[in-house]
Write an enzyme that holds these catalytic residues in place. Structure first.
Site, PDB file in Angstrom:
ATOM      1  N   ILE A 189       0.863  -1.183   0.000  1.00 20.40           N
ATOM      2  CA  ILE A 189       0.000   0.000   0.000  1.00 20.40           C
ATOM      3  C   ILE A 189       0.898   1.231   0.000  1.00 20.40           C
ATOM      4  O   ILE A 189       1.733   1.417   0.891  1.00 20.40           O
ATOM      5  CB  ILE A 189      -0.933   0.005   1.221  1.00 20.40           C
ATOM      6  N   LYS A 190       0.707   2.065  -0.995  1.00 18.20           N
ATOM      7  CA  LYS A 190       1.585   3.228  -1.184  1.00 18.20           C
ATOM      8  C   LYS A 190       0.979   4.448  -0.502  1.00 18.20           C
ATOM      9  O   LYS A 190      -0.180   4.804  -0.753  1.00 18.20           O
ATOM     10  CB  LYS A 190       1.741   3.490  -2.680  1.00 18.20           C
ATOM     11  N   LEU A 191       1.769   5.068   0.369  1.00 19.06           N
ATOM     12  CA  LEU A 191       1.322   6.219   1.158  1.00 19.06           C
ATOM     13  C   LEU A 191       2.337   7.350   1.075  1.00 19.06           C
ATOM     14  O   LEU A 191       3.549   7.112   1.082  1.00 19.06           O
ATOM     15  CB  LEU A 191       1.167   5.823   2.633  1.00 19.06           C
TER      16      LEU A 191
END
Length: 285
Positions: A86-88
């Site tokens: 998950i890219k944050l």
């Protein structure tokens, strides 16, 4: 998404969402991103990163909701969460989102990372991976100073090396993945870092090159740089130290704006696809 060869993925995802009774545009966007991720995972053995809406970069609860939904969509498609990152964005809220997700067995890729303080905050919450943006750091310094930099002097390269050495010195397990390169020299100068993501154009340039590749960062090398004292990061120190770093502050803000524009563009494409689908169904009645 804008490429004609992938247009069918967007239209199919929108049509599938319509059949499932999904009307929320944000959920349709997540479904499109997951659909693209599934296609990529058909041809690679490793992991794929899927980004949480950048408009939520300062909203932990909303980011958690979207991240969990993305993972649920992947799992419904038969993809294990072990293959998903998950890219944050690396804001304080993004770091806290990462902490919670990692505690749930959901792995993260922390992006828009331009400074040691961001990197240390990510490592301290157990983030799986960080993506320092080498080229964007160089861009800022070239604009600010008017100077040209060799690969060895490149501020983006130096930033990655500093982060990598800090992690190894203090035993952090978070992986460092160099990203956003402007030239082959930057890539060669950080050879040996945990991971590198390279554009097709630079991959092709490397393929044609006769340059020898030598490991420039090494886990077995010295990591006792006296300038790298251990940082203890809480919210006030994170915000203060990030604010003190003009380059990191500028590039983080700029990156979020760019990513937000990308989200808005995708929402516009979803709207257009839904309208086209409505017309098609109306004509078939």
């Amino acid at each position: 998404v804008k490429s004609p060869q992938y247009a069918h993925i967007l239209s199919e995802a929108v049509e599938e969402a319509t059949r499932a009774g999904v009307t929320d545009a944000d959920e349709i966007v997540d479904r499109i991103l997951v659909r693209f991720g599934c296609e990529i995972l058909k041809i690679i053995p490793g992991r794929v990163s899927t980004e949480v809406d950048a408009r939520l970069s300062f909203d932990k609860d909303a980011s958690l909701f979207r991240a969990r939904r993305i993972i649920k969509l992947y799992e419904e498609a038969g993809i294990s969460r072990e293959r998903i990152l998950i890219k944050l964005a690396t804001t304080w809220e993004g770091v806290q989102t990462a902490k919670q997700l990692e505690s749930e067995g959901i792995h993260v890729n922390m992006t828009l990372l331009f400074s040691l303080v961001q990197a240390v905050a990510c490592a301290e919450v157990g983030a799986t991976l960080i993506s320092p943006f080498v080229g964007r750091i160089l861009d800022w310094h070239k604009k600010a100073t008017g100077k040209e930099y060799t690969s060895e002097e490149d501020p983006g390269v130096q930033s990655v090396k500093t982060i990598y050495n800090y992690y190894k010195k203090f035993g952090h397990k978070t992986e460092v993945m160099g990203a956003s390169f402007r030239n082959v020299g930057e890539i060669l100068e950080i050879a040996g870092v945990d991971l590198i993501t390279i554009s097709p154009a630079l991959l092709e340039e490397l393929k044609k090159s006769c340059l020898e590749v030598h490991r420039r960062v090494d886990v077995a090398g010295p990591h006792s740089d006296a300038s790298n004292e251990r940082l203890r990061i809480d919210e006030p120190s994170f915000r203060f130290l990030l604010n003190e770093n003009a380059m990191a502050s500028d590039k983080l803000a700029d990156g979020i704006k760019i990513f937000c524009r990308d989200v808005e563009a995708l929402l516009g494409m979803v709207k257009g696809s839904r309208q086209a689908g409505d017309v098609h169904r109306s004509n078939n009645m």
